[in-house]
Scaffold this active site. Sequence first.
Site, PDB file in Angstrom:
ATOM      1  CG  ASP A   1      -1.879   1.149   1.268  1.00 29.60           C
ATOM      2  OD1 ASP A   1      -2.029   1.833   0.238  1.00 29.60           O
ATOM      3  OD2 ASP A   1      -2.477   1.389   2.335  1.00 29.60           O
ATOM      4  CB  CYS A  49      -4.109   6.499  -2.983  1.00 29.08           C
ATOM      5  SG  CYS A  49      -2.378   6.973  -2.780  1.00 29.08           S
ATOM      6  CD  GLU A  95      -6.996   3.693  -1.483  1.00 29.92           C
ATOM      7  OE1 GLU A  95      -6.194   3.173  -0.700  1.00 29.92           O
ATOM      8  OE2 GLU A  95      -7.082   4.927  -1.655  1.00 29.92           O
TER       9      GLU A  95
END
EC number: 2.1.1.35
Length: 405
Positions: free
Chosen positions: A340, A367, A399
């Site tokens: 992430d 993102c 996202e």
Amino acid sequence: MRGVIRKLNDDGFGVLKGILVPFSAPGDEIIVERVERVKKRRVASQWKLVRSSPLRVGPRCKAFGKCGGCTLQHLNYDYQLEFKRKKLKRILGFEVEVVPSPKIFGHRNRIDLAITKDGIGFRERGKWWKIVDIDECPVFGKTSREAIERLKEFIEEEKISVWNIKKDEGFLRYMVLREGKFTEEVMVNFVTKEGNLPDPTNYFDFDSIYWSVNRSKSDVSYGDIERFWGKEFIRERLDDVDYLIHPNSFFQTNSYQAVNLVRKVSELVEGEKILDMYSGVGTFGIYLAKRGFNVKGFDSNEFAIEMARRNVEINNVDAEFEVASDREVSVKGFDTVIVDPPRAGLHPRLVKRLNREKPGVIVYVSCNPETFARDVKMLDYRIDEIVALDMFPHTPHVELVAKLV
């Protein structure tokens, strides 16, 4: 210049003959009255609406159109989702489902309000020195109105010096408001320069009140913790997992959609041994540990790891979190690696290590669809499953969660 807006660019601006028209909608007939050049782009700084698009709705926020926070609040929500689907198809080359946010107002759990002599609120779009004065923020919810009312009383009664942005003068600079949407716990953090903050507890009865001092020359809404009143942390809860919130810790800003995010990640992982890269406060790792997975997490931010370890304790789970950069961590021996990364995407060294050490599955949370697309091309993996989640209603951002095998 007169014409009809036919499309939006990826930032959500209407396009008319090469001119960007903020806060317009496809189908709007407009007259452009003034054009300015902003960062090599021609932007309509003044325009008139002749005929409204059927895609338009009345924005809930009175400051919409001036405030730089939301850019799509004038578009009906179904079209916002369609806009994001089209954007993803252009970037990725294929259709991706976009999961709607469970709530499109009152969903944000954090806002950073600038406190200036001209008002309390957010920066005007494109003008760092100018603040749009607001009474409340609809995307945060009703607590924002209460907090702003109390703040005005606090400043007036205690005669507190506030920020002059252009001169870089004044004591009180920001009020950061955070709320556990599922716990209803509220935290406020006052960010100041050096000086003395009067006791805020006579004006604010929130669960946690912090005073932070920004001793740097940077314009940031955080600083060194000077003291706090009430609880040291507030909590947020995603399903059966509690997370501690601190003024200097990050958490997903849409709690309602964050539930869908952690559930989706837990669906996509395989095997028992999970590596949680860029773990932050343990949002994914602790949720998975609660479900019996063997989790090890890494992050380069020492305070994030400290918070992750606290979250391990309060949830009574077995998981390890260590400080390390994405350039150092070995991925060998793990069944699934969760990544992430920040908007810049994966570090090239990590991409090489993933290709060399070959974990069975990568779950990539992103993102930034553009850096995601770049990274996927460099990885020796294919997309097995992918979904987008609208974490940020009324903005062009989205996202992605993908399973790579």
